[in-house]
Design an enzyme around this catalytic site. Sequence first.
Site, PDB file in Angstrom:
ATOM      1  N   HIS A   1       0.774  -1.161  -0.050  1.00 21.06           N
ATOM      2  CA  HIS A   1      -0.078   0.068  -0.034  1.00 21.06           C
ATOM      3  C   HIS A   1       0.881   1.394  -0.110  1.00 21.06           C
ATOM      4  O   HIS A   1       0.941   1.569   1.003  1.00 21.06           O
ATOM      5  CB  HIS A   1      -0.969   0.010   1.074  1.00 21.06           C
ATOM      6  CG  HIS A   1      -2.050   1.088   1.276  1.00 21.06           C
ATOM      7  ND1 HIS A   1      -3.312   0.875   1.482  1.00 21.06           N
ATOM      8  CD2 HIS A   1      -1.999   2.388   0.955  1.00 21.06           C
ATOM      9  CE1 HIS A   1      -4.007   1.975   1.375  1.00 21.06           C
ATOM     10  NE2 HIS A   1      -3.299   2.991   1.136  1.00 21.06           N
TER      11      HIS A   1
ATOM     12  N   HIS B   1       1.384   5.068  -2.667  1.00 17.02           N
ATOM     13  CA  HIS B   1       0.975   5.626  -3.778  1.00 17.02           C
ATOM     14  C   HIS B   1       1.989   6.180  -4.452  1.00 17.02           C
ATOM     15  O   HIS B   1       2.944   6.800  -3.832  1.00 17.02           O
ATOM     16  CB  HIS B   1      -0.129   6.818  -2.962  1.00 17.02           C
ATOM     17  CG  HIS B   1      -1.379   6.463  -2.431  1.00 17.02           C
ATOM     18  ND1 HIS B   1      -2.483   6.313  -2.865  1.00 17.02           N
ATOM     19  CD2 HIS B   1      -1.464   6.053  -1.039  1.00 17.02           C
ATOM     20  CE1 HIS B   1      -3.576   5.748  -2.218  1.00 17.02           C
ATOM     21  NE2 HIS B   1      -2.869   5.795  -0.889  1.00 17.02           N
TER      22      HIS B   1
ATOM     23  N   GLU C   1      -5.762  19.183   3.960  1.00 15.57           N
ATOM     24  CA  GLU C   1      -5.588  20.058   3.049  1.00 15.57           C
ATOM     25  C   GLU C   1      -4.287  20.414   2.555  1.00 15.57           C
ATOM     26  O   GLU C   1      -3.838  20.433   1.348  1.00 15.57           O
ATOM     27  CB  GLU C   1      -6.052  21.556   3.418  1.00 15.57           C
ATOM     28  CG  GLU C   1      -6.597  22.391   2.622  1.00 15.57           C
ATOM     29  CD  GLU C   1      -6.757  23.831   3.350  1.00 15.57           C
ATOM     30  OE1 GLU C   1      -7.534  23.887   4.039  1.00 15.57           O
ATOM     31  OE2 GLU C   1      -5.948  24.863   2.774  1.00 15.57           O
TER      32      GLU C   1
ATOM     33  N   GLU D   1      -3.088  17.481   0.363  1.00 12.78           N
ATOM     34  CA  GLU D   1      -3.543  17.389  -1.087  1.00 12.78           C
ATOM     35  C   GLU D   1      -2.736  18.354  -1.676  1.00 12.78           C
ATOM     36  O   GLU D   1      -2.243  18.305  -3.027  1.00 12.78           O
ATOM     37  CB  GLU D   1      -4.962  17.698  -0.995  1.00 12.78           C
ATOM     38  CG  GLU D   1      -5.892  16.729  -0.262  1.00 12.78           C
ATOM     39  CD  GLU D   1      -6.814  15.838  -1.010  1.00 12.78           C
ATOM     40  OE1 GLU D   1      -7.285  16.232  -2.181  1.00 12.78           O
ATOM     41  OE2 GLU D   1      -7.250  14.777  -0.637  1.00 12.78           O
TER      42      GLU D   1
ATOM     43  N   PHE E   1       0.781  16.956  -2.519  1.00 14.20           N
ATOM     44  CA  PHE E   1       0.673  16.179  -3.930  1.00 14.20           C
ATOM     45  C   PHE E   1       0.686  16.961  -4.850  1.00 14.20           C
ATOM     46  O   PHE E   1       1.355  16.624  -5.990  1.00 14.20           O
ATOM     47  CB  PHE E   1      -1.066  15.373  -3.605  1.00 14.20           C
ATOM     48  CG  PHE E   1      -0.732  13.847  -3.038  1.00 14.20           C
ATOM     49  CD1 PHE E   1       0.067  12.985  -3.842  1.00 14.20           C
ATOM     50  CD2 PHE E   1      -1.466  13.532  -2.161  1.00 14.20           C
ATOM     51  CE1 PHE E   1       0.094  11.863  -3.453  1.00 14.20           C
ATOM     52  CE2 PHE E   1      -1.304  12.229  -1.584  1.00 14.20           C
ATOM     53  CZ  PHE E   1      -0.564  11.410  -2.427  1.00 14.20           C
TER      54      PHE E   1
ATOM     55  N   GLY F   1      -8.335   9.093  -2.222  1.00 16.95           N
ATOM     56  CA  GLY F   1      -8.758  10.286  -1.780  1.00 16.95           C
ATOM     57  C   GLY F   1      -9.394  10.187  -0.506  1.00 16.95           C
ATOM     58  O   GLY F   1      -9.799   9.194   0.100  1.00 16.95           O
TER      59      GLY F   1
ATOM     60  N   HIS G   1      -9.460   1.088  -0.487  1.00 16.77           N
ATOM     61  CA  HIS G   1      -9.454   1.729   0.723  1.00 16.77           C
ATOM     62  C   HIS G   1     -10.688   1.742   1.389  1.00 16.77           C
ATOM     63  O   HIS G   1     -11.911   2.133   0.630  1.00 16.77           O
ATOM     64  CB  HIS G   1      -9.006   3.322   0.406  1.00 16.77           C
ATOM     65  CG  HIS G   1      -7.599   3.964   0.289  1.00 16.77           C
ATOM     66  ND1 HIS G   1      -6.936   3.527  -0.868  1.00 16.77           N
ATOM     67  CD2 HIS G   1      -6.683   4.415   1.006  1.00 16.77           C
ATOM     68  CE1 HIS G   1      -5.799   3.751  -0.848  1.00 16.77           C
ATOM     69  NE2 HIS G   1      -5.407   4.472   0.119  1.00 16.77           N
TER      70      HIS G   1
ATOM     71  N   GLU H   1     -10.991   4.166   6.572  1.00 17.06           N
ATOM     72  CA  GLU H   1     -10.015   5.212   6.950  1.00 17.06           C
ATOM     73  C   GLU H   1     -10.846   6.464   7.649  1.00 17.06           C
ATOM     74  O   GLU H   1     -10.557   7.499   7.145  1.00 17.06           O
ATOM     75  CB  GLU H   1      -9.033   5.569   5.736  1.00 17.06           C
ATOM     76  CG  GLU H   1      -7.722   6.251   6.101  1.00 17.06           C
ATOM     77  CD  GLU H   1      -7.125   7.012   5.228  1.00 17.06           C
ATOM     78  OE1 GLU H   1      -7.634   6.815   3.773  1.00 17.06           O
ATOM     79  OE2 GLU H   1      -5.999   7.578   5.102  1.00 17.06           O
TER      80      GLU H   1
ATOM     81  N   HIS I   1      -6.233   0.318   4.957  1.00 18.79           N
ATOM     82  CA  HIS I   1      -6.380   0.816   6.387  1.00 18.79           C
ATOM     83  C   HIS I   1      -7.429  -0.030   7.182  1.00 18.79           C
ATOM     84  O   HIS I   1      -6.790  -0.507   8.079  1.00 18.79           O
ATOM     85  CB  HIS I   1      -6.719   2.350   6.256  1.00 18.79           C
ATOM     86  CG  HIS I   1      -5.943   3.139   5.660  1.00 18.79           C
ATOM     87  ND1 HIS I   1      -4.576   3.274   6.221  1.00 18.79           N
ATOM     88  CD2 HIS I   1      -5.817   3.905   4.420  1.00 18.79           C
ATOM     89  CE1 HIS I   1      -3.961   4.278   5.461  1.00 18.79           C
ATOM     90  NE2 HIS I   1      -4.612   4.657   4.537  1.00 18.79           N
TER      91      HIS I   1
ATOM     92  N   ASP J   1       2.219   6.803   2.288  1.00 15.42           N
ATOM     93  CA  ASP J   1       2.721   8.037   1.473  1.00 15.42           C
ATOM     94  C   ASP J   1       4.031   8.275   2.183  1.00 15.42           C
ATOM     95  O   ASP J   1       4.126   9.321   2.799  1.00 15.42           O
ATOM     96  CB  ASP J   1       1.805   9.190   1.788  1.00 15.42           C
ATOM     97  CG  ASP J   1       0.556   8.729   0.773  1.00 15.42           C
ATOM     98  OD1 ASP J   1       0.334   8.765  -0.337  1.00 15.42           O
ATOM     99  OD2 ASP J   1      -0.462   8.909   1.682  1.00 15.42           O
TER     100      ASP J   1
HETATM  101 ZN   LIG Z   1      -3.489   5.274   0.815  1.00 15.39          ZN
END
Ligand SMILES: [Zn+2]
Lengths: 502, 502
Positions: free
Chosen positions: A105, A107, A198, A201, A204, A319, A349, A352, A377, A435
Amino acid sequence: MAFSIFQTLLGCLPLLCFVSVTDGMPDPTQRDLLIREEASRQTGGRVTLTAAEQELDAYLHRLKEKEMSAAQFPPALHFFRAKPLIQQSSIFKVLQKMPKGAALHIHSSSLVSVDWLVKNVTYRPHCYICFTWDNSVRFLFSDRQPFPRWNCFYWQLLETLRAKIKDPAGFDNSLMQRLTLFTEDPDGEYPNQDVVWEKFERAFIAAAGLITHAPVLRDYLYQGLEELHRDNVMYLELRSGLSKTYELDGTIHDKVWSLKTFQDVTKKFTADYPDFLGARIIFSVHRALSVSEVRAAVEEAIQLQKEFPDVVAGFDLVGREDSGRTLWYFREALSLPAEVGVTLPYFFHAGETDKEGTDVDQNILDALLFNSTRIGHGYALVHHPLAKDLSRKLDVAVELCPISNQVLKLVSDLRNHPAAVLMSEGHPMVISSDDPSLFGTTGLSYDFYQAFVGIGGLKANLGTLKELAVNSIRYSSLPAHLKDTALLMWQNKWHAFISDEA
Amino acid sequence: MAFSIFQTLLGCLPLLCFVSVTDGMPDPTQRDLLIREEASRQTGGRVTLTAAEQELDAYLHRLKEKEMSAAQFPPALHFFRAKPLIQQSSIFKVLQKMPKGAALHIHSSSLVSVDWLVKNVTYRPHCYICFTWDNSVRFLFSDRQPFPRWNCFYWQLLETLRAKIKDPAGFDNSLMQRLTLFTEDPDGEYPNQDVVWEKFERAFIAAAGLITHAPVLRDYLYQGLEELHRDNVMYLELRSGLSKTYELDGTIHDKVWSLKTFQDVTKKFTADYPDFLGARIIFSVHRALSVSEVRAAVEEAIQLQKEFPDVVAGFDLVGREDSGRTLWYFREALSLPAEVGVTLPYFFHAGETDKEGTDVDQNILDALLFNSTRIGHGYALVHHPLAKDLSRKLDVAVELCPISNQVLKLVSDLRNHPAAVLMSEGHPMVISSDDPSLFGTTGLSYDFYQAFVGIGGLKANLGTLKELAVNSIRYSSLPAHLKDTALLMWQNKWHAFISDEA
Ligand SMILES: [Zn+2]
Ligand SMILES: [Zn+2]
C-alpha cells in the site's frame, strides 16, 4: 469457581475442559495455559521459532522492555517528534535489516523521498517554479518560458532563482517543506483532520509537476524501487492514477506510456537487483469523481489489465474517505466487471475514518461485498463485528499503515491504534507506509517499528514479524507460482538475516 | 461473488444462507440485512423502542449529526476543554434528565464536587490549613492549634487566613485547583501519565483531611447522594477504604463507625428521597500493600460483610495499576475466602493500562479467574481476545469510565476508546465516573455523553442508553429482589422521562 470458568471455555479449549479445580486459587498451570492460548491467537502466535530465532526474539524483547520504560516512548509521540528517537532505536536497526517482504500500500505520487526530489530533480535543467497565492508551489519542466497555468502567472527558472539566493540550503529546505507534511509543531500546525488533509492534497499537487515529467518519472520509479530495496523490501504494489506525463517540448504521453515505463523500469531494476521480485500497479482514481467517470475508469482498468496482465493488479478509489463519495454510491460502476463477466480485483481503501455510524463508515462492508482482495487501512474495522468476521473468514487482509493514520490525525498514541485488537486476534494483516515521502519515511521499517513496538506491545515477538512479512507475500496480488518464488526468495533472505543477527 | 459471502456467514445468519445472488451488484436488501444484523449486535441493538421513544431517538440522532459536524467535537478534545461545550449540548441536557440507573464505580474520596468542599466545608469553624513544600495542601479540623504532622510545620486557621486575604474568590479557586486535576492547559501541565497520576494522588491526600473529619463525612456522604440524585442516578456502589475518622478533640473512629455512618446517611437520604434506592460499599485497599496486609484486609472484608451484609458488597484493590502490584502477586490473599468456604464478591480494577504484554496487563484474566463480579475499567480488555470471550460468557460487566481514562492519559480522542469495540459487540458494560470531583464532573451525565456521542458514534441510539441504564441495575451487587425493585423504580422514571421529552 475456577471449574466453572474452564467449563465456560468448553469448546474452544478442549484441553482444559476436563480439568477440575477444588481449592480457591486458580491452578497456575491452567492459568499459564490460558495465557499461552491467548498469546497463540495473535499475529504470529503459532509460528515456531528456531533456536537462533529465539535468541534474537529474546534480544528484541529486552530492547522493547527498555524502550517501553524510557522517558519518551516513540509510538506515543507524533511521528515527527518520534522519528529521531526511532532512528536511534536498536530495534529499528534490526527491523531495517530484516527482510520485510512486500509493500502493498504505497501511492505513486509519494513513493520517493523528498530529499531526492529536491536535491536531484529540482536541480535538473529547464525546471521552473512558481509560488502560488495560497502558499503552495508548482513545478514545470519546459524548454521555453511556461505560459501561465495552475494559478501561476509568474514562472521562474530554478537555476536562475537559485543563483540569486544567498542561503541555498535554506531554500531547499523550504522546498522540502512544501512537499511533505513535516513540521516541528505538528499539533499546533495541524489542529484537526481538515487542516492536515488540505496540506496533504496541496503537497501532492506540488510534487505532480516534477513527477509527471516523463524523463523524471523513469528515474523516480527506479529511485523508489531502490529505496524499498535498500530497506529490504522485495516487491511493490503501487497505487497509481497513471497520470499523463509531459516532455520538455510539451508533448503529452498517455496512461499506456506510463504503464510501459513502469514495466521497463521494473524490468531494468530486477535485472540490476536479481533479489528484487518486481512491482505491479493498482490503478486508482479519485473518489470525488462522478459515477459515470468511475464507470469509465473501471472500463479502462479492465482494458489495461487485459493489455498488461503482469503489471496491472486491479483497481482502487483514493482520496479522503470522509469528504468523498462512498463505495455504495459507486455501486453501478463497481458492478460493471461482474456484469460483463470479467474479473477485476479490487483493493479498496475502506474505513479510513473515525466518523462512526456515518455512510462512509459502511465502506468496509461494501468493500467486502464487492469482493475486495484487501482493505486499505480498515481503521474502523474493529467497530464492525460482522464485517470483521467476514473479512477474517474471506481472508481479506487489512493494509495497516500506522504512521499514516497518526499523521492524518486518526489516533495520537499508537498504543490505541485499533489494529492492536486485530493483531491480538491474528486478523489477516500486512504493514505498509501509504505515503512515505509525505510522512518523511522511507521503506517499511518505520511502520514496522510502530506496529511491532507500539501496536503489538511487549507481546508482539519475532513470530509476529515473521508472519507479517510472510503475509505481505501471501496477500499480494501475485499468481500462485510467483508467490512460491517470492516466498522462497524471502526465506533465503530470512535465513541470512537470522544468521547475521544471531 | 455475493453468494460466497453469504455462504461464509452461514451459521450466524441463517436467514441469508439460502439467498443466492446472480448479478454483480450485492443485493441491496441483503446488504441492508447485514447492516441491520451488525447494528443489532451493539449495546442496546436488540432493544425495541416505542413510538414515543423512536421520536426522541430521531431527535437525538439529528442533534448528534449536528455535533459531529461542528468545528469542535467535544469527545475529541480534552475533557477540561470539552466541558463548557458539553454543558451547552442539547444531547447533554437530555442525558441529565434521563434516569441513568446506578453509579457502580465511584471512589469515596472523590464523590462530592470540589465546589461544595471549598465553599461549604473549608468555611466551617476550626478548619486549619497548611501549605507543604511540594505545592500541596493539608486540612485539619481541630479545637486547638494542631501539632506539626504530614510535612506540615505551620498550620493556619482558615478563618484567620481568609480575613487577611484580599481576593477571597481567587483564594477559593486556588484551593479548588489543589483538590482537582482541572487546569486550563492539560496537555502542557500533564505531559505524561506519571505526572497526572502524581497530581491525582496529591489531590486525594489534600481532600483527606476534610473528608475524614467525622461530622464532615456525614454531610459529605449526604451531599454525594444528593448530587447523584439530582443527576437522576438512583443507586450507588461506592469504593471506599473506610478510613478512620477524627473528631475535633482528636478522638478517632474506626472502620465500623464509618460503615455505620454510611448506613445511617443512606437511610436518612432514602427517607428524604424515596425515589432513591440506596448505596453500598465496596471495601477497597491500595495495591501497594504487602500480601499479608492484603490478606488481613480480605479477612476484614469478610468480617465487615458478615456484620453489614446489606451495606458491604465486596472487595477491591485500588491505586494505579501500572505502578502497583498485580492481582496474581496477591493470589494467596485473594484465595482466602474460597479456602475458608466464604463468598466474598470481588470488584477488581483490572486492565486500566496501555502497557500491553506486561505482567500488569494480565490483571484482567486474573480478575476473571478470581471470579470478579465486574471489572473496573477493563481498558485493555479488547487486546485480550480470550479474556474478552470469558468475560462475555461469564457475563462480567466492564465498568466504563471514559472521562477518567482520558484525563489519566490513556486516550486523547474518545472515538479511539477501546470500549467502542466492546459497545459495537454488545459486551456487558456499565457507565460510571470513577472520580467525579477530581475530574470536575458531577453525576453520570458527562460520562454518558462521552460514551453515547464519542464512543458510540452515530450508531449508538436510545436503545443503547436504555440498555446501559438497565445494565447498571442488572450488574449491580443487589440481591435479586432488590434488583426487581430497582428495575421497577427505574421503569417508572423512564416512562415519565419519555413522556416529558416527547
Ligand atoms: Zn492510501
Ligand atoms: Zn477507579
